[in-house]
Scaffold this motif. Structure first.
Motif, PDB file in Angstrom:
ATOM      1  N   ILE A 118      -1.294   4.548   3.739  1.00  0.00           N
ATOM      2  CA  ILE A 118      -0.989   3.618   2.654  1.00  0.00           C
ATOM      3  C   ILE A 118       0.394   3.909   2.074  1.00  0.00           C
ATOM      4  O   ILE A 118       0.960   4.990   2.256  1.00  0.00           O
ATOM      5  N   SER A 119       0.921   2.930   1.346  1.00  0.00           N
ATOM      6  CA  SER A 119       2.137   3.117   0.561  1.00  0.00           C
ATOM      7  C   SER A 119       1.794   3.756  -0.776  1.00  0.00           C
ATOM      8  O   SER A 119       0.669   3.640  -1.271  1.00  0.00           O
ATOM      9  N   SER A 120       2.778   4.390  -1.381  1.00  0.00           N
ATOM     10  CA  SER A 120       2.577   4.947  -2.717  1.00  0.00           C
ATOM     11  C   SER A 120       2.901   3.934  -3.809  1.00  0.00           C
ATOM     12  O   SER A 120       2.595   4.167  -4.980  1.00  0.00           O
ATOM     13  N   CYS A 121       3.534   2.824  -3.427  1.00  0.00           N
ATOM     14  CA  CYS A 121       3.861   1.760  -4.378  1.00  0.00           C
ATOM     15  C   CYS A 121       4.191   0.513  -3.580  1.00  0.00           C
ATOM     16  O   CYS A 121       4.181   0.518  -2.354  1.00  0.00           O
ATOM     17  N   SER A 122       4.501  -0.558  -4.275  1.00  0.00           N
ATOM     18  CA  SER A 122       4.928  -1.787  -3.616  1.00  0.00           C
ATOM     19  C   SER A 122       6.406  -1.705  -3.279  1.00  0.00           C
ATOM     20  O   SER A 122       7.200  -1.116  -4.032  1.00  0.00           O
ATOM     21  N   SER A 172      -5.560  -2.135  -5.128  1.00  0.00           N
ATOM     22  CA  SER A 172      -6.678  -2.849  -4.512  1.00  0.00           C
ATOM     23  C   SER A 172      -6.501  -2.819  -2.998  1.00  0.00           C
ATOM     24  O   SER A 172      -5.382  -2.855  -2.492  1.00  0.00           O
ATOM     25  N   ILE A 173      -7.618  -2.736  -2.272  1.00  0.00           N
ATOM     26  CA  ILE A 173      -7.571  -2.622  -0.817  1.00  0.00           C
ATOM     27  C   ILE A 173      -7.491  -4.004  -0.193  1.00  0.00           C
ATOM     28  O   ILE A 173      -8.337  -4.865  -0.445  1.00  0.00           O
ATOM     29  N   GLU A 174      -6.454  -4.208   0.622  1.00  0.00           N
ATOM     30  CA  GLU A 174      -6.258  -5.476   1.323  1.00  0.00           C
ATOM     31  C   GLU A 174      -5.742  -5.200   2.730  1.00  0.00           C
ATOM     32  O   GLU A 174      -4.719  -4.538   2.901  1.00  0.00           O
ATOM     33  N   TRP A 180      -0.448  -2.259  -4.645  1.00  0.00           N
ATOM     34  CA  TRP A 180      -0.281  -1.714  -5.990  1.00  0.00           C
ATOM     35  C   TRP A 180       0.302  -2.768  -6.931  1.00  0.00           C
ATOM     36  O   TRP A 180       1.187  -3.524  -6.556  1.00  0.00           O
ATOM     37  N   ALA A 181      -0.193  -2.779  -8.160  1.00  0.00           N
ATOM     38  CA  ALA A 181       0.304  -3.708  -9.181  1.00  0.00           C
ATOM     39  C   ALA A 181       0.300  -3.008 -10.531  1.00  0.00           C
ATOM     40  O   ALA A 181      -0.490  -2.076 -10.771  1.00  0.00           O
ATOM     41  N   SER A 214     -11.898   2.627  -7.947  1.00  0.00           N
ATOM     42  CA  SER A 214     -11.032   2.567  -6.774  1.00  0.00           C
ATOM     43  C   SER A 214      -9.710   3.262  -7.059  1.00  0.00           C
ATOM     44  O   SER A 214      -9.691   4.358  -7.618  1.00  0.00           O
ATOM     45  N   TRP A 215      -8.559   2.653  -6.734  1.00  0.00           N
ATOM     46  CA  TRP A 215      -7.270   3.339  -6.721  1.00  0.00           C
ATOM     47  C   TRP A 215      -6.559   3.262  -8.065  1.00  0.00           C
ATOM     48  O   TRP A 215      -6.433   2.181  -8.655  1.00  0.00           O
ATOM     49  N   ILE A 216      -6.043   4.399  -8.525  1.00  0.00           N
ATOM     50  CA  ILE A 216      -5.210   4.454  -9.727  1.00  0.00           C
ATOM     51  C   ILE A 216      -4.028   5.376  -9.443  1.00  0.00           C
ATOM     52  O   ILE A 216      -4.109   6.297  -8.636  1.00  0.00           O
ATOM     53  N   ASN A 217      -2.896   5.134 -10.122  1.00  0.00           N
ATOM     54  CA  ASN A 217      -1.643   5.782  -9.767  1.00  0.00           C
ATOM     55  C   ASN A 217      -0.838   6.082 -11.026  1.00  0.00           C
ATOM     56  O   ASN A 217      -0.614   5.198 -11.857  1.00  0.00           O
ATOM     57  N   PHE A 218      -0.419   7.337 -11.195  1.00  0.00           N
ATOM     58  CA  PHE A 218       0.491   7.743 -12.263  1.00  0.00           C
ATOM     59  C   PHE A 218       1.913   7.694 -11.684  1.00  0.00           C
ATOM     60  O   PHE A 218       2.246   8.487 -10.792  1.00  0.00           O
ATOM     61  N   ALA A 219       2.759   6.815 -12.185  1.00  0.00           N
ATOM     62  CA  ALA A 219       4.063   6.630 -11.548  1.00  0.00           C
ATOM     63  C   ALA A 219       5.110   6.189 -12.566  1.00  0.00           C
ATOM     64  O   ALA A 219       4.783   5.683 -13.648  1.00  0.00           O
ATOM     65  N   LYS A 220       6.397   6.380 -12.194  1.00  0.00           N
ATOM     66  CA  LYS A 220       7.494   5.909 -13.033  1.00  0.00           C
ATOM     67  C   LYS A 220       8.468   5.100 -12.181  1.00  0.00           C
ATOM     68  O   LYS A 220       8.622   5.354 -10.983  1.00  0.00           O
ATOM     69  N   PRO A 221       9.138   4.103 -12.770  1.00  0.00           N
ATOM     70  CA  PRO A 221      10.022   3.221 -11.999  1.00  0.00           C
ATOM     71  C   PRO A 221      11.226   3.949 -11.418  1.00  0.00           C
ATOM     72  O   PRO A 221      11.711   4.931 -11.971  1.00  0.00           O
ATOM     73  N   ILE A 222      11.693   3.463 -10.266  1.00  0.00           N
ATOM     74  CA  ILE A 222      12.922   3.926  -9.645  1.00  0.00           C
ATOM     75  C   ILE A 222      13.997   2.868  -9.865  1.00  0.00           C
ATOM     76  O   ILE A 222      13.777   1.683  -9.608  1.00  0.00           O
TER      77      ILE A 222
END
Length: 327
Positions: A118-122, A172-174, A180-181, A214-222
Motif C-alpha cells: 500500500i501507499s502511505s498517502c495519496s 479505505s480499502i479499494e 487515504w483521505a 480499519s485504517w488510520i494514519n498520523f501524518a503531516k503535509p509535505i
C-alpha cells in the motif's frame, strides 16, 4: 492498565516448483509457464497473490480482548494506547454482547508499507507519515465487528516533542490498495494533542478520536511546489504487473507511493513526484513461490521515463525483510 504483548504472525506454508535462472544474462530458463508469461493484465496483480505476499512479509499484530459491556484501555509497546467504549459494538448491524478480540497492526517504516502493498498517502496529497494503523475487532468466531453510529474510540501515539501540524488521514480499502483521505470531524474523527498515563508516567501523545475502524494514519503535509509525472519501465520483460508491484520511496520523508500500472504501454505510472527530490524506485515480485527485488535511485527530474531492472536472482524471505528494513 492491561499490558498486551506481540505474538508471532502465522506465515503460510507454501510449496512451489523451484525455477532456475542464469546469472550472466537477463533471460530466464524456461522451466516455468509463469516466467514465460509476458502479458500484462488490466486488473494488475490478483488478490490471491497479493495476500500471499502480505501474509508472508507482514510483521506480527498486537492483540488483546475485553468484554463488550466494559470500557477497555489497552497499552502496546510502551508507545500506543487504545481506548474502547463499552456497549458500542455491532455484528451484522445488530447490537453485540460478548468477548471482543482486538487485532492492531502498526506500520511505522517505509518497508512496512511495501510489505502490505500500500501507499502511505495519496499521490495527490503528499504526507510524511508518523505511523499508520489497521484496527479490526472480531467476535470469538472471527466475524468482524463494527462500532455503532455516533460512537468512537481513541488511539494515542506517544511522542516527544509534539509537532502541531500532524493530522488524521482515514483509509479505505479499494481494489487491493488503501485510499487515504483527510478525516473530517463529523464522519471519521480528528487528531488532537493529549497526555496519557502509561507505565505510571504521564506521556505526551498524538490522539486520534476515530468514528470508524480499519485504517488510520498520523501524518503531516509535505510542501512541494512542482510535481512531475514519469513512467517506470521494467527492463526485463518477464516481470509484469501480474507478478510485480512498484513503489516510489521518498528518501527524505517517511513516504511511500504505490505506482499504478498501465497495461497498454506496459509501464508503471509515477505521478506527482516532487521535482528535485531523492527517490528510490523499488519493485517486489512474486513468481512461482519466489521473491525478486528491484531498486534504482533517482533524482526526480522532467525525465519522462525511468528504467528499473529487477534482479533475476531469487531473494529469500530474510533477504527481502532485511532490504525493506533498510529503506
Amino acid at each position: 492498565m492491561k499490558k498486551i504483548s506481540q505474538i508471532p504472525a502465522i506465515f503460510l506454508s507454501l510449496i512451489f516448483c523451484i525455477t532456475s535462472c542464469t546469472k550472466s544474462t537477463d533471460k530466464f530458463v524456461p522451466y516455468s509457464t509463469e516466467f514465460n508469461d509476458t502479458n500484462w493484465s488490466p486488473s494488475a496483480m490478483d488478490a490471491a497473490k497479493s495476500t500471499i505476499i502480505i501474509t508472508t512479509l507482514s510483521k506480527p499484530l498486537y492483540t488483546g480482548s475485553f468484554s463488550s459491556s466494559n470500557n477497555a484501555l489497552l497499552d502496546f509497546n510502551n508507545q500506543i494506547q487504545l481506548g474502547l467504549q463499552g456497549n458500542t459494538y455491532l455484528l451484522n448491524g445488530v447490537n453485540y454482547s460478548g468477548k471482543v478480540s482486538v487485532n492492531l497492526m502498526q506500520l511505522s517504516s517505509k518497508g512496512d508499507y511495501i510489505r502490505n502493498l500500500i501507499s502511505s498517502c495519496s499521490s495527490t496529497n503528499l504526507f510524511d507519515t508518523k505511523s499508520a494503523f489497521l484496527l479490526n475487532l472480531t467476535d470469538d468466531s472471527k466475524n468482524n465487528l463494527s462500532i455503532a453510529n455516533g460512537t468512537s474510540y481513541t488511539i494515542d501515539l506517544v511522542d516527544t516533542p509534539l509537532a502541531q501540524n500532524y493530522i488524521y488521514l482515514s483509509g479505505s480499502i479499494e481494489t487491493n490498495n488503501v485510499t487515504w483521505a483527510l478525516a473530517d470531524s463529523t464522519n471519521t474523527g480528528y487528531l488532537q494533542a493529549n497526555s496519557i498515563l502509561m507505565n505510571g508516567q504521564t506521556q505526551l501523545s498524538y490522539e486520534i478520536i476515530s468514528k470508524k475502524l480499519s485504517w488510520i494514519n498520523f501524518a503531516k503535509p509535505i510542501s512541494a511546489s512542482i510535481l512531475v509525472n514519469s513512467n517506470v519501465l521494467l527492463s526485463t520483460k518477464n516481470f509484469t504487473n501480474k507478478n510485480t508491484v512498484v513503489f516510489a520511496v521518498l528518501n527524505d520523508y517517511n513516504t511511500v507511493l504505490k505506482l499504478q500500472s498501465d497495461d497498454v504501454n506496459k509501464v508503471f505510472l509515477a505521478k506527482n513526484l516532487p521535482l528535485g527530490s531523492s527517490v528510490k524506485l523499488v519493485s517486489i515480485s512474486y513468481i512461482d513461490g519466489q521473491f525478486y527485488i528491484g531498486k534504482h535511485d533517482i533524482l526526480v527530474s522532467t525525465t519522462p521515463q525511468y528504467s528499473l531492472k529487477p534482479s533475476i536472482i531469487p531473494a529469500s524471505i530474510a533477504d527481502v525483510n532485511t532490504f525493506l528494513d533498510s529503506l
